[in-house]
Design a protein around this motif. Sequence first.
Motif, PDB file in Angstrom:
ATOM      1  N   THR A  42       0.900  -1.235  -0.054  1.00  9.46           N
ATOM      2  CA  THR A  42      -0.079   0.052   0.056  1.00  9.46           C
ATOM      3  C   THR A  42       0.879   1.301   0.035  1.00  9.46           C
ATOM      4  O   THR A  42       0.500   2.125  -0.752  1.00  9.46           O
ATOM      5  CB  THR A  42      -1.042  -0.169   1.118  1.00  9.46           C
ATOM      6  OG1 THR A  42      -1.645  -1.243   1.149  1.00  9.46           O
ATOM      7  CG2 THR A  42      -1.752   1.287   1.236  1.00  9.46           C
ATOM      8  N   ALA A  46       1.010   3.916  -2.956  1.00  4.98           N
ATOM      9  CA  ALA A  46       0.795   5.498  -2.910  1.00  4.98           C
ATOM     10  C   ALA A  46       2.025   6.259  -3.196  1.00  4.98           C
ATOM     11  O   ALA A  46       1.764   7.372  -3.802  1.00  4.98           O
ATOM     12  CB  ALA A  46       0.657   5.659  -1.277  1.00  4.98           C
ATOM     13  N   ALA A  49       2.209   6.497  -6.804  1.00  5.44           N
ATOM     14  CA  ALA A  49       1.044   7.493  -7.352  1.00  5.44           C
ATOM     15  C   ALA A  49       1.356   8.943  -7.269  1.00  5.44           C
ATOM     16  O   ALA A  49       1.176   9.695  -7.928  1.00  5.44           O
ATOM     17  CB  ALA A  49      -0.366   7.284  -6.618  1.00  5.44           C
ATOM     18  N   SER A  93      -0.352  14.067  -5.247  1.00  3.66           N
ATOM     19  CA  SER A  93      -1.689  13.158  -5.183  1.00  3.66           C
ATOM     20  C   SER A  93      -2.269  12.928  -4.061  1.00  3.66           C
ATOM     21  O   SER A  93      -1.741  12.699  -3.060  1.00  3.66           O
ATOM     22  CB  SER A  93      -0.646  11.804  -5.612  1.00  3.66           C
ATOM     23  OG  SER A  93      -1.596  10.851  -5.796  1.00  3.66           O
ATOM     24  N   SER A  95      -3.012  10.394  -3.056  1.00  2.39           N
ATOM     25  CA  SER A  95      -2.901   8.917  -2.371  1.00  2.39           C
ATOM     26  C   SER A  95      -2.011   9.026  -1.127  1.00  2.39           C
ATOM     27  O   SER A  95      -1.771   7.986  -0.560  1.00  2.39           O
ATOM     28  CB  SER A  95      -2.092   8.157  -3.653  1.00  2.39           C
ATOM     29  OG  SER A  95      -0.862   8.809  -4.027  1.00  2.39           O
ATOM     30  N   SER A  98      -2.832   7.445   2.020  1.00  4.14           N
ATOM     31  CA  SER A  98      -2.463   5.867   2.171  1.00  4.14           C
ATOM     32  C   SER A  98      -1.107   5.716   2.941  1.00  4.14           C
ATOM     33  O   SER A  98      -0.855   4.552   3.289  1.00  4.14           O
ATOM     34  CB  SER A  98      -2.382   4.963   0.744  1.00  4.14           C
ATOM     35  OG  SER A  98      -3.423   5.118   0.335  1.00  4.14           O
TER      36      SER A  98
END
Length: 154
Positions: A42, A46, A49, A93, A95, A98
């Motif tokens: 994860t 992230a 991203a 981002s 993201s 995360s």
Amino acid sequence: MEKSFLKKQRIFQIEFLLCIFIPTFLSISIKLAFALALGNETEKLALLALKGQLAGGSPGALNSWNDSFHFCDWEGVRCALKLVGLKLAGIISPSIRSLTFPREAIFFDNILKGNIPMEFGHLRRLRFLNLSHNNLQGQLPVELTNCSTYKCSI
């Protein structure tokens, strides 16, 4: 005879406890390893991203952000996300929400644009945030208005 019986009983008790303890311990260890592996994936996704939303930068700025290296060894990634003076352009981002590791997020002296992501407020370990010397716009997200918890430089 009684000593022998007590000794056998003690051995039985120990064997019984080991039969319960070892499988339980292995089960917990396997679950923990699986959870850590998923967490690592994860985190990695992230970060990738985030990289996907950034452009330009100093030559080779994020070259280490690939499968050849563990993400903890990527340029600018430790217990902090330090992307300082790399002349990165683009947006930050969402993201980043995360990520679980950063205590610091430092994007100082880049060419980032867009709004300051509210997702910074979801980084529960974050204690220092520096977004200064960028082209970011908008208000400080509500999630970051309590800068007594954070040391913010925006």
